[in-house]
Design an enzyme around this catalytic site. Sequence first.
Site, short mmCIF file in Angstrom:
data_model
loop_
_atom_site.label_atom_id
_atom_site.label_comp_id
_atom_site.label_asym_id
_atom_site.label_seq_id
_atom_site.Cartn_x
_atom_site.Cartn_y
_atom_site.Cartn_z
CG HIS A 47 -0.93 0.70 2.50
ND1 HIS A 47 -1.35 0.71 3.63
CD2 HIS A 47 0.83 0.40 2.80
CE1 HIS A 47 -0.21 1.34 4.21
NE2 HIS A 47 0.98 0.93 4.87
CB CYS B 223 3.35 6.26 4.90
SG CYS B 223 3.66 5.42 6.41
CG HIS C 9 5.47 0.94 2.31
ND1 HIS C 9 5.02 2.07 2.58
CD2 HIS C 9 4.21 0.75 3.77
CE1 HIS C 9 3.53 2.46 3.26
NE2 HIS C 9 3.20 1.49 4.29
CG HIS D 245 2.43 -3.26 6.26
ND1 HIS D 245 3.86 -2.45 7.17
CD2 HIS D 245 2.54 -1.48 6.02
CE1 HIS D 245 3.28 -0.81 6.84
NE2 HIS D 245 3.11 -0.56 6.15
CG HIS E 225 0.40 -12.16 -1.67
ND1 HIS E 225 0.67 -13.11 -0.64
CD2 HIS E 225 2.05 -12.30 -2.06
CE1 HIS E 225 1.78 -13.09 0.02
NE2 HIS E 225 2.16 -12.81 -1.40
CD GLU F 160 -0.67 -0.44 8.61
OE1 GLU F 160 0.67 0.36 8.69
OE2 GLU F 160 -1.91 0.57 8.09
N1 LIG Z 1 -3.31 6.47 12.50
C1 LIG Z 1 -2.32 5.57 11.55
N2 LIG Z 1 -0.19 6.07 10.91
C2 LIG Z 1 -0.42 5.85 9.99
C3 LIG Z 1 -0.83 4.83 9.48
C4 LIG Z 1 -2.35 4.07 9.78
O1 LIG Z 1 -2.49 3.49 9.46
N3 LIG Z 1 -3.03 4.57 10.80
N4 LIG Z 1 0.41 3.69 8.37
C5 LIG Z 1 1.16 4.20 8.56
C6 LIG Z 1 2.76 3.51 7.46
O2 LIG Z 1 1.74 2.60 6.60
C7 LIG Z 1 3.54 2.91 7.71
O3 LIG Z 1 4.17 1.78 7.61
C8 LIG Z 1 3.47 2.10 9.44
O4 LIG Z 1 3.60 3.16 10.37
P1 LIG Z 1 4.96 3.35 11.79
O5 LIG Z 1 4.26 2.47 12.52
O6 LIG Z 1 5.22 5.02 11.51
O7 LIG Z 1 5.96 2.44 10.49
P2 LIG Z 1 7.35 2.47 10.89
O8 LIG Z 1 7.68 0.32 11.54
O9 LIG Z 1 8.50 3.17 10.23
O10 LIG Z 1 7.34 2.44 12.57
P3 LIG Z 1 9.05 3.71 13.63
O11 LIG Z 1 8.55 2.15 15.34
O12 LIG Z 1 9.18 4.28 13.71
O13 LIG Z 1 9.96 2.43 13.21
C9 LIG Z 1 2.07 5.58 8.84
N5 LIG Z 1 1.42 5.85 10.63
ZN LIG Z 2 2.61 1.15 5.46
#
Ligand SMILES: Nc1nc2c(c(=O)[nH]1)N=C([C@H](O)[C@H](O)COP(=O)(O)OP(=O)(O)OP(=O)(O)O)CN2
Ligand SMILES: [Zn+2]
Length: 120
Positions: free
Chosen positions: A13, A24, A28, A30, A68, A107
């Site tokens: 997504h 995001c 990328h 998940h 997928h 996620e």
């Molecule tokens: N409220 C939401 N915030 C975010 C969403 C969402 O669906 N709802 N999604 C994302 C992204 O899809 C992102 O891939 C996942 O977020 P994040 O936790 O920031 O990912 P990381 O693994 O990179 O987190 P770290 O803990 O900083 O490594 C973003 N926000």
């Molecule tokens: Zn994501």
Amino acid sequence: MDIFKEFTFEAAHRLPNVPPNHKCSRLHGHSYRVEIHVRGPVGERTGWVMDFSDIKDAFEPLRQRLDHYYLNEIEGLENPTSENLSRWIWKRLRPTLPQLSRIVVRETCTSGCVYQGEDD
Ligand SMILES: Nc1nc2c(c(=O)[nH]1)N=C([C@H](O)[C@H](O)COP(=O)(O)OP(=O)(O)OP(=O)(O)O)CN2
Ligand SMILES: [Zn+2]
């Protein structure tokens, strides 16, 4: 009592409404984890609220639609945040699983949401 079954699926997504420099906004993927919770009384003879396999049977057609795939291309998931994904699942699962009480979407290992049909 509340019981649940956990499912996984892989999907790609991007979030179309975040600023262009937000990580995001890029494509990328998940390994999503979804908990489906069902609430009800414990049957005197069965000793269970519902057979876990009935939860699986109800969710599997939706899992097949997600696994997928590029979520943004699925109708209703054009902005596939965890929040919108949990609402998308709720709307489609509730008619076949009326005892549905909660959906947890993860996620990543550290991010996710819990939805209990608040705005259904
Ligand atoms: N409220 C939401 N915030 C975010 C969403 C969402 O669906 N709802 N999604 C994302 C992204 O899809 C992102 O891939 C996942 O977020 P994040 O936790 O920031 O990912 P990381 O693994 O990179 O987190 P770290 O803990 O900083 O490594 C973003 N926000
Ligand atoms: Zn994501």
